[in-house]
Design a protein around this motif. Structure first.
Motif, PDB file in Angstrom:
ATOM      1  N   TRP A   1       5.257  39.584   2.801  1.00  0.00           N
ATOM      2  CA  TRP A   1       6.678  39.444   3.110  1.00  0.00           C
ATOM      3  C   TRP A   1       7.175  38.170   2.436  1.00  0.00           C
ATOM      4  O   TRP A   1       6.403  37.393   1.890  1.00  0.00           O
ATOM      5  CB  TRP A   1       6.902  39.372   4.620  1.00  0.00           C
ATOM      6  N   TYR A   2       8.483  37.967   2.494  1.00  0.00           N
ATOM      7  CA  TYR A   2       9.123  36.771   1.952  1.00  0.00           C
ATOM      8  C   TYR A   2       9.562  35.915   3.125  1.00  0.00           C
ATOM      9  O   TYR A   2      10.049  36.424   4.131  1.00  0.00           O
ATOM     10  CB  TYR A   2      10.325  37.154   1.082  1.00  0.00           C
TER      11      TYR A   2
ATOM     12  N   ILE B   1      11.987  35.695   8.049  1.00  0.00           N
ATOM     13  CA  ILE B   1      11.065  36.603   7.360  1.00  0.00           C
ATOM     14  C   ILE B   1      11.801  37.872   6.988  1.00  0.00           C
ATOM     15  O   ILE B   1      12.564  38.419   7.782  1.00  0.00           O
ATOM     16  CB  ILE B   1       9.873  36.942   8.286  1.00  0.00           C
ATOM     17  N   THR B   2      11.540  38.348   5.755  1.00  0.00           N
ATOM     18  CA  THR B   2      12.117  39.613   5.317  1.00  0.00           C
ATOM     19  C   THR B   2      11.142  40.301   4.365  1.00  0.00           C
ATOM     20  O   THR B   2      10.401  39.636   3.638  1.00  0.00           O
ATOM     21  CB  THR B   2      13.481  39.418   4.628  1.00  0.00           C
ATOM     22  N   ALA B   3      11.143  41.612   4.387  1.00  0.00           N
ATOM     23  CA  ALA B   3      10.379  42.386   3.414  1.00  0.00           C
ATOM     24  C   ALA B   3      11.290  42.807   2.262  1.00  0.00           C
ATOM     25  O   ALA B   3      10.818  43.348   1.264  1.00  0.00           O
ATOM     26  CB  ALA B   3       9.764  43.615   4.082  1.00  0.00           C
ATOM     27  N   SER B   4      12.573  42.540   2.390  1.00  0.00           N
ATOM     28  CA  SER B   4      13.575  43.025   1.447  1.00  0.00           C
ATOM     29  C   SER B   4      13.799  42.052   0.295  1.00  0.00           C
ATOM     30  O   SER B   4      14.219  40.911   0.507  1.00  0.00           O
ATOM     31  CB  SER B   4      14.904  43.248   2.178  1.00  0.00           C
ATOM     32  N   GLU B   5      13.535  42.524  -0.926  1.00  0.00           N
ATOM     33  CA  GLU B   5      13.839  41.708  -2.107  1.00  0.00           C
ATOM     34  C   GLU B   5      15.338  41.426  -2.181  1.00  0.00           C
ATOM     35  O   GLU B   5      15.752  40.336  -2.561  1.00  0.00           O
ATOM     36  CB  GLU B   5      13.384  42.417  -3.386  1.00  0.00           C
ATOM     37  N   TRP B   6      16.137  42.416  -1.852  1.00  0.00           N
ATOM     38  CA  TRP B   6      17.586  42.243  -1.896  1.00  0.00           C
ATOM     39  C   TRP B   6      18.021  41.099  -0.972  1.00  0.00           C
ATOM     40  O   TRP B   6      18.825  40.253  -1.341  1.00  0.00           O
ATOM     41  CB  TRP B   6      18.283  43.549  -1.496  1.00  0.00           C
ATOM     42  N   THR B   7      17.465  41.067   0.247  1.00  0.00           N
ATOM     43  CA  THR B   7      17.836  40.026   1.214  1.00  0.00           C
ATOM     44  C   THR B   7      17.465  38.645   0.716  1.00  0.00           C
ATOM     45  O   THR B   7      18.284  37.729   0.735  1.00  0.00           O
ATOM     46  CB  THR B   7      17.181  40.303   2.581  1.00  0.00           C
ATOM     47  N   TRP B   8      16.223  38.444   0.284  1.00  0.00           N
ATOM     48  CA  TRP B   8      15.835  37.094  -0.123  1.00  0.00           C
ATOM     49  C   TRP B   8      16.560  36.662  -1.391  1.00  0.00           C
ATOM     50  O   TRP B   8      16.927  35.500  -1.527  1.00  0.00           O
ATOM     51  CB  TRP B   8      14.329  36.924  -0.224  1.00  0.00           C
ATOM     52  N   ARG B   9      16.794  37.590  -2.313  1.00  0.00           N
ATOM     53  CA  ARG B   9      17.499  37.209  -3.542  1.00  0.00           C
ATOM     54  C   ARG B   9      18.966  36.859  -3.240  1.00  0.00           C
ATOM     55  O   ARG B   9      19.500  35.876  -3.747  1.00  0.00           O
ATOM     56  CB  ARG B   9      17.398  38.319  -4.587  1.00  0.00           C
ATOM     57  N   THR B  10      19.604  37.656  -2.398  1.00  0.00           N
ATOM     58  CA  THR B  10      20.996  37.389  -2.024  1.00  0.00           C
ATOM     59  C   THR B  10      21.107  36.068  -1.273  1.00  0.00           C
ATOM     60  O   THR B  10      21.982  35.247  -1.564  1.00  0.00           O
ATOM     61  CB  THR B  10      21.552  38.540  -1.164  1.00  0.00           C
TER      62      THR B  10
ATOM     63  N   LEU C   1       6.540  33.825  -1.003  1.00  0.00           N
ATOM     64  CA  LEU C   1       5.919  35.108  -0.716  1.00  0.00           C
ATOM     65  C   LEU C   1       4.612  34.831   0.013  1.00  0.00           C
ATOM     66  O   LEU C   1       3.792  34.037  -0.456  1.00  0.00           O
ATOM     67  CB  LEU C   1       5.647  35.884  -2.003  1.00  0.00           C
ATOM     68  N   VAL C   2       4.421  35.436   1.175  1.00  0.00           N
ATOM     69  CA  VAL C   2       3.192  35.286   1.951  1.00  0.00           C
ATOM     70  C   VAL C   2       2.422  36.601   1.848  1.00  0.00           C
ATOM     71  O   VAL C   2       2.965  37.661   2.155  1.00  0.00           O
ATOM     72  CB  VAL C   2       3.494  34.963   3.437  1.00  0.00           C
ATOM     73  N   ASN C   3       1.165  36.518   1.402  1.00  0.00           N
ATOM     74  CA  ASN C   3       0.315  37.698   1.232  1.00  0.00           C
ATOM     75  C   ASN C   3      -0.982  37.461   1.993  1.00  0.00           C
ATOM     76  O   ASN C   3      -1.785  36.626   1.611  1.00  0.00           O
ATOM     77  CB  ASN C   3       0.066  37.940  -0.256  1.00  0.00           C
ATOM     78  N   MET C   4      -1.168  38.193   3.110  1.00  0.00           N
ATOM     79  CA  MET C   4      -2.384  38.081   3.925  1.00  0.00           C
ATOM     80  C   MET C   4      -3.262  39.296   3.675  1.00  0.00           C
ATOM     81  O   MET C   4      -2.769  40.419   3.601  1.00  0.00           O
ATOM     82  CB  MET C   4      -2.034  37.978   5.411  1.00  0.00           C
ATOM     83  N   ASN C   5      -4.583  39.044   3.586  1.00  0.00           N
ATOM     84  CA  ASN C   5      -5.546  40.094   3.260  1.00  0.00           C
ATOM     85  C   ASN C   5      -6.774  39.965   4.144  1.00  0.00           C
ATOM     86  O   ASN C   5      -7.209  38.855   4.448  1.00  0.00           O
ATOM     87  CB  ASN C   5      -5.967  39.964   1.796  1.00  0.00           C
ATOM     88  N   ALA C   6      -7.343  41.113   4.527  1.00  0.00           N
ATOM     89  CA  ALA C   6      -8.542  41.123   5.367  1.00  0.00           C
ATOM     90  C   ALA C   6      -9.382  42.352   5.037  1.00  0.00           C
ATOM     91  O   ALA C   6      -8.905  43.299   4.418  1.00  0.00           O
ATOM     92  CB  ALA C   6      -8.153  41.125   6.848  1.00  0.00           C
ATOM     93  N   SER C   7     -10.631  42.337   5.522  1.00  0.00           N
ATOM     94  CA  SER C   7     -11.552  43.445   5.234  1.00  0.00           C
ATOM     95  C   SER C   7     -11.329  44.648   6.144  1.00  0.00           C
ATOM     96  O   SER C   7     -11.872  45.716   5.887  1.00  0.00           O
ATOM     97  CB  SER C   7     -12.994  42.964   5.351  1.00  0.00           C
ATOM     98  N   SER C   8     -10.543  44.479   7.210  1.00  0.00           N
ATOM     99  CA  SER C   8     -10.237  45.623   8.079  1.00  0.00           C
ATOM    100  C   SER C   8      -8.773  45.570   8.502  1.00  0.00           C
ATOM    101  O   SER C   8      -8.168  44.498   8.543  1.00  0.00           O
ATOM    102  CB  SER C   8     -11.133  45.632   9.319  1.00  0.00           C
ATOM    103  N   LYS C   9      -8.264  46.732   8.823  1.00  0.00           N
ATOM    104  CA  LYS C   9      -6.872  46.818   9.267  1.00  0.00           C
ATOM    105  C   LYS C   9      -6.674  46.075  10.588  1.00  0.00           C
ATOM    106  O   LYS C   9      -5.645  45.444  10.816  1.00  0.00           O
ATOM    107  CB  LYS C   9      -6.493  48.295   9.419  1.00  0.00           C
ATOM    108  N   GLU C  10      -7.691  46.128  11.446  1.00  0.00           N
ATOM    109  CA  GLU C  10      -7.608  45.471  12.758  1.00  0.00           C
ATOM    110  C   GLU C  10      -7.515  43.954  12.608  1.00  0.00           C
ATOM    111  O   GLU C  10      -6.702  43.295  13.266  1.00  0.00           O
ATOM    112  CB  GLU C  10      -8.820  45.846  13.630  1.00  0.00           C
ATOM    113  N   ILE C  11      -8.374  43.388  11.736  1.00  0.00           N
ATOM    114  CA  ILE C  11      -8.341  41.938  11.525  1.00  0.00           C
ATOM    115  C   ILE C  11      -7.004  41.533  10.920  1.00  0.00           C
ATOM    116  O   ILE C  11      -6.389  40.546  11.337  1.00  0.00           O
ATOM    117  CB  ILE C  11      -9.506  41.480  10.619  1.00  0.00           C
TER     118      ILE C  11
END
Length: 188
Positions: free
Chosen positions: A138-139, A145-154, A165-175
Protein backbone atom coordinates in the motif's frame (compact mmCIF):
# COMPACT_ATOMS: atom_id res chain seq x y z
CA UNK A 1 -1.00 38.47 -43.13
CA UNK A 2 2.27 37.08 -41.59
CA UNK A 3 0.37 34.85 -39.13
CA UNK A 4 -1.61 33.26 -41.94
CA UNK A 5 1.56 32.73 -44.00
CA UNK A 6 3.54 30.95 -41.24
CA UNK A 7 0.67 29.00 -39.68
CA UNK A 8 0.47 25.25 -40.41
CA UNK A 9 -1.85 23.95 -43.04
CA UNK A 10 -4.29 21.28 -41.85
CA UNK A 11 -5.67 18.85 -44.41
CA UNK A 12 -9.39 18.09 -44.42
CA UNK A 13 -8.99 14.74 -46.12
CA UNK A 14 -8.07 15.30 -49.72
CA UNK A 15 -4.80 16.83 -50.82
CA UNK A 16 -6.39 19.93 -52.35
CA UNK A 17 -8.34 21.16 -49.26
CA UNK A 18 -6.38 22.84 -46.46
CA UNK A 19 -7.23 25.19 -43.61
CA UNK A 20 -4.64 27.71 -42.50
CA UNK A 21 -4.36 27.91 -38.69
CA UNK A 22 -2.96 31.29 -37.60
CA UNK A 23 -0.10 31.21 -35.09
CA UNK A 24 -2.00 33.35 -32.54
CA UNK A 25 -4.61 30.57 -32.28
CA UNK A 26 -1.83 28.09 -31.49
CA UNK A 27 -0.26 30.17 -28.70
CA UNK A 28 -2.41 28.88 -25.79
CA UNK A 29 -1.54 25.31 -26.72
CA UNK A 30 2.17 26.16 -27.11
CA UNK A 31 2.26 27.93 -23.73
CA UNK A 32 0.53 24.96 -22.07
CA UNK A 33 2.95 22.52 -23.69
CA UNK A 34 5.95 24.63 -22.70
CA UNK A 35 4.69 24.87 -19.10
CA UNK A 36 4.07 21.13 -18.81
CA UNK A 37 7.51 20.26 -20.20
CA UNK A 38 9.17 22.80 -17.90
CA UNK A 39 7.34 21.38 -14.85
CA UNK A 40 8.27 17.80 -15.79
CA UNK A 41 11.89 18.76 -16.39
CA UNK A 42 12.19 20.55 -13.06
CA UNK A 43 10.84 17.51 -11.23
CA UNK A 44 13.24 15.16 -13.01
CA UNK A 45 16.24 17.17 -11.84
CA UNK A 46 15.36 16.94 -8.16
CA UNK A 47 17.48 14.65 -6.03
CA UNK A 48 15.65 11.62 -4.69
CA UNK A 49 14.11 12.21 -1.29
CA UNK A 50 14.35 9.89 1.66
CA UNK A 51 11.40 8.35 3.42
CA UNK A 52 8.88 10.98 4.49
CA UNK A 53 9.48 12.47 7.92
CA UNK A 54 5.84 11.56 8.62
CA UNK A 55 6.65 7.86 8.20
CA UNK A 56 6.76 6.02 11.53
CA UNK A 57 9.17 3.08 11.29
CA UNK A 58 9.28 2.29 15.03
CA UNK A 59 7.27 -0.90 14.40
CA UNK A 60 10.24 -2.29 12.44
CA UNK A 61 12.90 -1.48 15.07
CA UNK A 62 13.38 -5.15 16.04
CA UNK A 63 14.14 -6.20 12.46
CA UNK A 64 17.45 -6.12 10.60
CA UNK A 65 17.71 -2.90 8.58
CA UNK A 66 19.54 -2.38 5.29
CA UNK A 67 19.62 0.66 3.00
CA UNK A 68 19.41 -0.43 -0.65
CA UNK A 69 19.82 1.29 -3.99
CA UNK A 70 17.42 4.19 -4.68
CA UNK A 71 16.96 4.83 -0.92
CA UNK A 72 14.82 1.73 -0.46
CA UNK A 73 14.90 0.46 3.12
CA UNK A 74 14.77 -3.29 3.71
CA UNK A 75 13.71 -4.71 7.08
CA UNK A 76 13.88 -8.45 7.66
CA UNK A 77 13.88 -11.33 10.10
CA UNK A 78 13.15 -15.06 9.76
CA UNK A 79 9.40 -14.50 9.25
CA UNK A 80 9.10 -11.13 7.55
CA UNK A 81 10.62 -9.14 4.69
CA UNK A 82 9.58 -5.48 4.40
CA UNK A 83 10.54 -2.90 1.79
CA UNK A 84 9.84 0.79 2.39
CA UNK A 85 10.23 2.63 -0.86
CA UNK A 86 10.65 6.42 -0.79
CA UNK A 87 8.04 8.84 -2.06
CA UNK A 88 8.04 9.39 -5.80
CA UNK A 89 6.96 12.38 -7.80
CA UNK A 90 3.28 12.05 -8.78
CA UNK A 91 4.27 12.23 -12.45
CA UNK A 92 6.91 9.49 -12.22
CA UNK A 93 6.82 5.74 -11.94
CA UNK A 94 7.20 4.01 -8.58
CA UNK A 95 8.80 0.81 -7.36
CA UNK A 96 5.46 -0.95 -7.63
CA UNK A 97 5.81 -4.59 -6.50
CA UNK A 98 3.90 -5.69 -9.61
CA UNK A 99 6.97 -4.65 -11.60
CA UNK A 100 9.91 -4.86 -9.19
CA UNK A 101 9.29 -8.47 -8.18
CA UNK A 102 9.08 -9.50 -11.85
CA UNK A 103 12.54 -8.01 -12.30
CA UNK A 104 13.74 -10.44 -9.61
CA UNK A 105 12.28 -13.40 -11.51
CA UNK A 106 9.01 -13.76 -9.57
CA UNK A 107 5.56 -14.09 -11.10
CA UNK A 108 2.87 -12.19 -9.21
CA UNK A 109 -0.36 -14.21 -8.96
CA UNK A 110 -3.77 -13.74 -7.37
CA UNK A 111 -3.47 -9.97 -6.95
CA UNK A 112 -6.48 -8.60 -5.12
CA UNK A 113 -7.58 -5.68 -3.01
CA UNK A 114 -8.00 -6.95 0.54
CA UNK A 115 -9.36 -5.24 3.64
CA UNK A 116 -7.10 -5.84 6.65
CA UNK A 117 -7.86 -4.10 9.93
CA UNK A 118 -10.25 -1.76 8.12
CA UNK A 119 -7.66 -0.67 5.51
CA UNK A 120 -7.67 -1.56 1.83
CA UNK A 121 -4.33 -3.04 0.68
CA UNK A 122 -3.15 -5.08 -2.26
CA UNK A 123 -2.26 -8.72 -1.64
CA UNK A 124 -0.87 -11.43 -3.86
CA UNK A 125 1.43 -14.40 -4.20
CA UNK A 126 4.96 -14.22 -5.57
CA UNK A 127 6.03 -17.43 -7.28
CA UNK A 128 9.50 -18.41 -8.51
CA UNK A 129 9.89 -22.13 -9.13
CA UNK A 130 8.92 -23.84 -5.87
CA UNK A 131 9.36 -20.63 -3.87
CA UNK A 132 6.09 -18.93 -2.82
CA UNK A 133 6.03 -15.60 -0.97
CA UNK A 134 2.85 -13.94 0.23
CA UNK A 135 2.89 -10.18 -0.24
CA UNK A 136 0.88 -7.08 0.67
CA UNK A 137 1.49 -3.47 -0.27
CA UNK A 138 0.00 0.00 0.00
CA UNK A 139 0.98 3.67 -0.11
CA UNK A 140 1.40 5.55 3.13
CA UNK A 141 1.96 9.12 4.24
CA UNK A 142 2.29 9.10 7.99
CA UNK A 143 -0.88 7.40 9.19
CA UNK A 144 -2.87 7.78 5.97
CA UNK A 145 -2.97 4.56 3.97
CA UNK A 146 -4.31 3.96 0.47
CA UNK A 147 -4.04 1.24 -2.14
CA UNK A 148 -5.11 3.72 -4.82
CA UNK A 149 -2.46 5.20 -7.11
CA UNK A 150 -4.96 7.87 -8.08
CA UNK A 151 -5.43 8.91 -4.43
CA UNK A 152 -1.76 9.18 -3.53
CA UNK A 153 -0.85 10.94 -6.78
CA UNK A 154 -3.72 13.43 -6.43
CA UNK A 155 -2.91 14.09 -2.76
CA UNK A 156 0.75 14.55 -3.65
CA UNK A 157 -0.13 17.21 -6.21
CA UNK A 158 -2.92 19.00 -4.37
CA UNK A 159 -1.84 18.61 -0.72
CA UNK A 160 1.97 18.21 -1.11
CA UNK A 161 1.86 14.85 0.67
CA UNK A 162 4.71 12.36 0.35
CA UNK A 163 3.57 8.74 0.11
CA UNK A 164 5.99 5.88 0.65
CA UNK A 165 5.25 2.44 -0.70
CA UNK A 166 5.16 -0.24 2.03
CA UNK A 167 5.62 -3.84 0.84
CA UNK A 168 5.37 -6.62 3.47
CA UNK A 169 6.21 -10.23 2.59
CA UNK A 170 6.04 -13.53 4.47
CA UNK A 171 6.31 -17.27 3.84
CA UNK A 172 2.65 -17.88 4.73
CA UNK A 173 -0.61 -16.03 4.31
CA UNK A 174 -1.29 -16.34 8.05
CA UNK A 175 2.01 -14.72 9.05
CA UNK A 176 1.51 -11.94 6.50
CA UNK A 177 -2.04 -11.18 7.66
CA UNK A 178 -0.94 -11.22 11.31
CA UNK A 179 1.99 -8.86 10.68
CA UNK A 180 0.02 -6.44 8.48
CA UNK A 181 -2.76 -6.37 11.11
CA UNK A 182 -0.27 -5.69 13.92
CA UNK A 183 1.43 -2.94 11.91
CA UNK A 184 -1.85 -1.24 11.04
CA UNK A 185 -2.92 -1.43 14.71
CA UNK A 186 0.41 0.14 15.65
CA UNK A 187 -0.47 3.16 13.50
CA UNK A 188 -3.75 3.81 15.31
Amino acid sequence: WIASRIGPRISLGDASTFIDVPVFKQLPFLFLLFGALTFAGMNMRKAPIMISSNFDDTYFQGLDRELLKDNIIKYSNDDLLVYIKPPASPIRGTHDPRFCWRGSGYALKQISETVINGKLVYTGELIKGEDVIFTAWWYQDGEEITASEWTWRTNSILDAKAYSLVNMNASSKEILTKEVTKYLEHLQ
